[in-house]
Scaffold this motif. Sequence first.
Motif, PDB file in Angstrom:
ATOM      1  N   MET A   1     -86.627  49.394  77.028  1.00 43.13           N
ATOM      2  CA  MET A   1     -85.691  48.453  77.617  1.00 43.13           C
ATOM      3  C   MET A   1     -84.941  49.028  78.812  1.00 43.13           C
ATOM      4  SD  MET A   1     -84.184  46.383  74.338  1.00 43.13           S
ATOM      5  CE  MET A   1     -83.892  44.948  75.379  1.00 43.13           C
ATOM      6  N   SER A   2     -84.723  50.324  78.827  1.00 43.63           N
ATOM      7  CA  SER A   2     -83.994  50.943  79.922  1.00 43.63           C
ATOM      8  C   SER A   2     -84.923  51.231  81.093  1.00 43.63           C
ATOM      9  CB  SER A   2     -83.340  52.246  79.461  1.00 43.63           C
ATOM     10  OG  SER A   2     -82.690  52.899  80.529  1.00 43.63           O
ATOM     11  N   ASN A   3     -84.391  51.170  82.298  1.00 40.87           N
ATOM     12  CA  ASN A   3     -85.134  51.527  83.513  1.00 40.87           C
ATOM     13  C   ASN A   3     -84.451  52.688  84.227  1.00 40.87           C
ATOM     14  OD1 ASN A   3     -82.869  50.117  84.293  1.00 40.87           O
ATOM     15  ND2 ASN A   3     -83.910  48.835  85.794  1.00 40.87           N
TER      16      ASN A   3
ATOM     17  N   GLY B   1     -88.834  49.997  80.813  1.00 44.48           N
ATOM     18  CA  GLY B   1     -88.106  48.750  80.962  1.00 44.48           C
ATOM     19  C   GLY B   1     -87.981  48.315  82.407  1.00 44.48           C
ATOM     20  N   ASN B   2     -87.433  47.131  82.593  1.00 50.11           N
ATOM     21  CA  ASN B   2     -87.159  46.604  83.921  1.00 50.11           C
ATOM     22  C   ASN B   2     -85.725  46.101  83.963  1.00 50.11           C
ATOM     23  OD1 ASN B   2     -87.238  44.054  82.581  1.00 50.11           O
ATOM     24  ND2 ASN B   2     -89.454  43.950  82.914  1.00 50.11           N
ATOM     25  N   ASP B   3     -85.376  45.408  85.026  1.00 50.43           N
ATOM     26  CA  ASP B   3     -83.995  44.966  85.186  1.00 50.43           C
ATOM     27  C   ASP B   3     -83.599  43.957  84.106  1.00 50.43           C
ATOM     28  OD1 ASP B   3     -81.500  44.839  86.913  1.00 50.43           O
ATOM     29  OD2 ASP B   3     -82.108  42.726  86.944  1.00 50.43           O
ATOM     30  N   VAL B   4     -84.528  43.077  83.745  1.00 44.90           N
ATOM     31  CA  VAL B   4     -84.219  42.057  82.731  1.00 44.90           C
ATOM     32  C   VAL B   4     -83.972  42.704  81.370  1.00 44.90           C
ATOM     33  CG1 VAL B   4     -85.099  40.028  81.515  1.00 44.90           C
ATOM     34  CG2 VAL B   4     -85.512  40.292  83.975  1.00 44.90           C
ATOM     35  N   THR B   5     -84.847  43.617  80.963  1.00 42.42           N
ATOM     36  CA  THR B   5     -84.667  44.275  79.668  1.00 42.42           C
ATOM     37  C   THR B   5     -83.421  45.150  79.651  1.00 42.42           C
ATOM     38  OG1 THR B   5     -86.123  46.089  80.375  1.00 42.42           O
ATOM     39  CG2 THR B   5     -87.135  44.243  79.187  1.00 42.42           C
TER      40      THR B   5
END
Length: 308
Positions: free
Chosen positions: A50-52, A60-64
């Motif tokens: 979930m983390s980027n 992860g990306n910005d949404v997650t």
Amino acid sequence: SLLSSICVALEAAADWRERGKDTKIFTRIQLVLQLPLSCISLMYLLTMFMSNYHPSLYFGNDVTCQTQGFLLFVGFEMAIVLDLFLSITYMLMIKCQWQEDQFRRIEKWVHVVSWPIVIGSGLYVLHQRGITPSSSICWLKYCEKIDPVCQQENQKVLLISSFVDITALFHLGISIYIMTTVYKFTQQATSQIGSVVAQRGFCYPGTIVIIQVPYLITAAFKSIHSSASLITLSASTLSLGGLLNMLVFLLYRRNMKTAYGRLVRKVVDSMACYKYQEEPQVVPTGRDLFLTTVNETGNESQAIDMNH
């Protein structure tokens, strides 16, 4: 910690189904409390996905990342509210001899007021883009003191972040006060409080102290120096909320040990890729003890009686 929250929730739900409206206030609070505790544990468990924070280590990306920060914020704040309500409930029962009907009058207002405020604050933080990766965990944005531009642009988000720290500090202070009050009151000769209620009334605030102290130390130093060791300690204690809560819950639930062990075994069995099955050993009989050796030409040469 996640398995602990699930186990406590299942036990509290079983009590709810069995007793219905006669379910005690402690069980009702515990049932609702497992939702934010499970949310916190699950978000920490899924940090890698979930983390980027770092593209080569996290997926992860910005949404997650925004989702993780929002759920951690809501879970953390609601865990504070419900933990505090649970501790105050024990103190009122021990010190003031409150009854179930008195608790029911304020119980619904705790949920009606706290949930909309916390969820609304989290949605506002999302709207203001106030969640950012911070040492692998997506959390509320913060600015260093030497960066006035960042402070000016994120003034409202920083205000909410400061409010979170203040509530955590208030939570810690009230918990220490409840611990000292319960301890002094139970030491009186006239105290008629059962040992189980007294122990849990003391231990629940104690778990809050264990969880909040590393977080508050990290919050106090994050604007000065971001220490990886402090951040790791804070994340570890926050994610252990479900486990610590279950350990105190075990003080009067003897069958919880069996239920928890059964749940862990089911999870381990479901995650196992295969099971090694040893071939059964054949116990030789009397007839098998006579062996026949065959020479290279295939002719029977001799028989050996293994009994002799």
